[in-house]
Design a protein around this motif. Sequence first.
Motif, mmCIF file in Angstrom:
data_model
loop_
_atom_site.group_PDB
_atom_site.id
_atom_site.type_symbol
_atom_site.label_atom_id
_atom_site.label_comp_id
_atom_site.label_asym_id
_atom_site.label_seq_id
_atom_site.Cartn_x
_atom_site.Cartn_y
_atom_site.Cartn_z
ATOM 1 N N TYR A 23 0.845 -1.202 0.000
ATOM 2 C CA TYR A 23 0.000 0.000 0.000
ATOM 3 C C TYR A 23 0.879 1.251 0.000
ATOM 4 O O TYR A 23 1.987 1.255 0.556
ATOM 5 C CB TYR A 23 -0.920 -0.001 1.211
ATOM 6 C CG TYR A 23 -1.887 -1.171 1.213
ATOM 7 C CD1 TYR A 23 -3.094 -1.095 0.532
ATOM 8 C CD2 TYR A 23 -1.565 -2.359 1.869
ATOM 9 C CE1 TYR A 23 -3.979 -2.169 0.524
ATOM 10 C CE2 TYR A 23 -2.435 -3.440 1.861
ATOM 11 C CZ TYR A 23 -3.631 -3.337 1.183
ATOM 12 O OH TYR A 23 -4.493 -4.403 1.161
ATOM 13 N N SER A 24 0.379 2.320 -0.621
ATOM 14 C CA SER A 24 1.156 3.556 -0.746
ATOM 15 C C SER A 24 0.296 4.760 -0.377
ATOM 16 O O SER A 24 -0.935 4.716 -0.437
ATOM 17 C CB SER A 24 1.714 3.716 -2.162
ATOM 18 O OG SER A 24 0.659 3.787 -3.106
ATOM 19 N N TYR A 25 1.004 5.812 -0.018
ATOM 20 C CA TYR A 25 0.384 7.069 0.446
ATOM 21 C C TYR A 25 0.536 8.101 -0.664
ATOM 22 O O TYR A 25 1.654 8.411 -1.088
ATOM 23 C CB TYR A 25 1.099 7.507 1.722
ATOM 24 C CG TYR A 25 0.650 8.809 2.319
ATOM 25 C CD1 TYR A 25 -0.636 8.991 2.793
ATOM 26 C CD2 TYR A 25 1.547 9.869 2.453
ATOM 27 C CE1 TYR A 25 -1.036 10.175 3.372
ATOM 28 C CE2 TYR A 25 1.166 11.067 3.033
ATOM 29 C CZ TYR A 25 -0.120 11.211 3.492
ATOM 30 O OH TYR A 25 -0.512 12.390 4.070
ATOM 31 N N THR A 26 -0.577 8.635 -1.188
ATOM 32 C CA THR A 26 -0.503 9.538 -2.325
ATOM 33 C C THR A 26 -1.632 10.554 -2.268
ATOM 34 O O THR A 26 -2.684 10.317 -1.659
ATOM 35 C CB THR A 26 -0.596 8.754 -3.652
ATOM 36 O OG1 THR A 26 -0.595 9.678 -4.741
ATOM 37 C CG2 THR A 26 -1.881 7.947 -3.716
ATOM 38 N N PRO B 36 -4.959 9.440 -5.635
ATOM 39 C CA PRO B 36 -5.287 8.012 -5.770
ATOM 40 C C PRO B 36 -6.326 7.725 -6.839
ATOM 41 O O PRO B 36 -6.664 6.570 -7.074
ATOM 42 C CB PRO B 36 -5.834 7.669 -4.385
ATOM 43 C CG PRO B 36 -6.478 8.936 -3.933
ATOM 44 C CD PRO B 36 -5.643 10.062 -4.499
ATOM 45 N N LYS C 152 -4.967 0.105 -3.756
ATOM 46 C CA LYS C 152 -3.914 -0.013 -2.743
ATOM 47 C C LYS C 152 -3.122 1.280 -2.568
ATOM 48 O O LYS C 152 -1.938 1.265 -2.262
ATOM 49 C CB LYS C 152 -2.958 -1.169 -3.079
ATOM 50 C CG LYS C 152 -3.594 -2.532 -2.957
ATOM 51 C CD LYS C 152 -2.553 -3.642 -3.049
ATOM 52 C CE LYS C 152 -3.217 -4.993 -2.795
ATOM 53 N NZ LYS C 152 -2.218 -6.098 -2.786
ATOM 54 N N GLU C 153 -3.774 2.405 -2.784
ATOM 55 C CA GLU C 153 -3.139 3.698 -2.564
ATOM 56 C C GLU C 153 -4.219 4.708 -2.205
ATOM 57 O O GLU C 153 -5.375 4.584 -2.593
ATOM 58 C CB GLU C 153 -2.369 4.160 -3.802
ATOM 59 C CG GLU C 153 -3.228 4.345 -5.035
ATOM 60 C CD GLU C 153 -2.429 4.808 -6.242
ATOM 61 O OE1 GLU C 153 -1.192 4.835 -6.142
ATOM 62 O OE2 GLU C 153 -3.043 5.135 -7.274
#
Length: 705
Positions: free
Chosen positions: A415-418, A421, A437-438
């Motif tokens: 998972y990523s932080y953006t 998304p 997953k972001e």
Amino acid sequence: MSAQPATAPRATLRQTLAHLPREARDTLFLLAVIAWVIAPQAQWLPVWTSLLVAGILLWRSWLAWYSRPLPSRWITSGLIAPVAFGATIFSYGTFVGREAGVTLVVTLLALKTLELRARRDALVIFFLGFFTMVSSFFSSQSLLTAAAMLVGLLGMLTALVNAHMPVGRPPLLQSFRTAFTMTLLGAPIMAALFMLFPRMAPLWGVPSEQTVGGSGLSGSMKVGSIAELALNEAVAFRLRFDNPTQELPPPSTMYFRGPVLAGFDGREWRAEPFREDSAWAARAGLPANLQVQGPALRYEVTLEPQRRPWLMVLEATPQAPELPGNPTYMTQDLQWMAARPIMDVVRYRAESYPEFRHGPTTAARQLREFVALPPGFNPRTLALAAQMRADPALANGDTAALVSAALNRLRTGGYSYTLEPGVYGEHTADEFWFDRKEGFCEHIASAFVVLMRAMDVPARIVTGYQGGAINPVDGYWTVRQSDAHAWAEVWMPERGWVRVDPTGAVAPGRVGAFERLAAPRGAFASAMGTMIGVSTLQQLRAAWEAVNNRWNQWVLNYTQNRQMDLLKKLGFESPSWQDLTTILGGLLGVAALGAAGWSWWERSQHDPWLRLLARTRKRLASAGLPLPDHLPPRTMAQKVLAHWSQSATNPGHAPQSTPAQPIQPIADWLLRLEQVRYAAHPAAQLSALRREFNALPWPAARKGP
């Protein structure tokens, strides 16, 4: 081959203005000042008002530029005015109220420029313009607004002075000097009134009809909405700790609590549920049960206007923040609220404890509301929850183990932080856990709380701010709208509500090191960063924010308590309103006496040449030679010689005051007085003539008949 005629050079704008009639130039200047005064309010006015005002001012400028006649009153009063009034009623439903009143005044000011035919019309425009300037502070009292209105004040005073000087039509620069002098002379009185006039709720502090629409957090959270705040670098509030040397809590615990959201419809979270039932009604009786421990942090908050009633404080704050004139209370969710929305910059003190526990420690019926999920949403997340509950390692149902398993999935699941998304669909939690997953903090927190509730664990979302930065110029801790954050609270037996920030599992730097996602910079910002440098821009912003903070602290938050502190410094042991009134009255009395003395001195200094000529005329009249006021000194000299020469040659007609001494020195003195009038530097020569006045052989004054 014939030569082509030379093309005449095009006149510049300055040359064109110079050839316009003086009345047209003055009108264009006044219209420019009006546009300047109205411009800061464009962001608060309805769109139709801004378009109508701009169109009227441009039309009036065109009429002045080409010396066209003004429209008839039937057009302004019979067509445009009813449309403006009707649009105001349509926008606000009334003429009464702050927003509707300001809209109406601005519209009337623009309409009045179409009737600028006489000085009376100009005076009406000036009065409306001054009121419009004051109304700008209804919506904003920032330093930029004050500076813009100061420029507008000088422009309006210049136009007002110019309107009262029609004879000779002096240049605008001379009128500006007069207006600037008037402003400087009035500045001490303005400062005295500001410092000593009894503090009360300012005129622009009246409650607004519109309590929504301000930038910042709201009472609901649609998945993706907080990401929009991350693009907003505006200051939300500032903090100053009482003891700067005191060790601050770890960055991971710097949370400023805002609205707590528990109701979920599959897409949007709200503080209230999306249905009415007895379970939610019973939740109002769920006690906060706040228990604090450890050292307290004492600090002062300067909160920017947000048009909402919540106060920003560090978790957790057991005692009410000291907000003068606006009672505060705490909800069962530990959120501090004001009785009225925060419409102006306010300053309050608070005391927080980073170590705390709150909420019921044993299961209660009201907690069932925090496991409710809307039917038909996020089926894959529900299946994931059932799968995790079936895991033998989690079969005992320990809440801490379930939370740890969900956080571990966030850490290891890719998972990523953006900030970008993409647009989420109907099943927001499913898309986050399995597809995209972001996401930003609210995507992560929402998906986490849905998963917790699906595992029958009471959970809710808390919105607020996390982190901030210290301004190196003034030492204030600055929290911006871009620091807006969403996290989760999970209920655990014997512990109550426990903060869980799932964003920290995806991006630890967001919580621990205050690392923020930066929005893509535009072409202008990139060019400025290339020419000046990012560090220089940051230093300039820090300096400007420090100056703006000083404005907030010393001007906007100059309260009655600070007035009393000022009187204590002046020697009053127990200052009161009567002391303020006494000092203010004394200062105003001294100012009035000073103004009267200045007026007398200025009147005495008005054209000393004319005063000396009038004195000469009076002396001659007392000697028997009255002369009209319009005679110049040369003619007066001739009259003097003719009068006393006739008296000397015709004694039978001589007056009783016939002089024995020659009269020629008086005539010569009058001729020199006339020469001084046209001298390049007359001051020294006029002083010499004034000294000679008493030494002249004046004829004796005539006695009665």
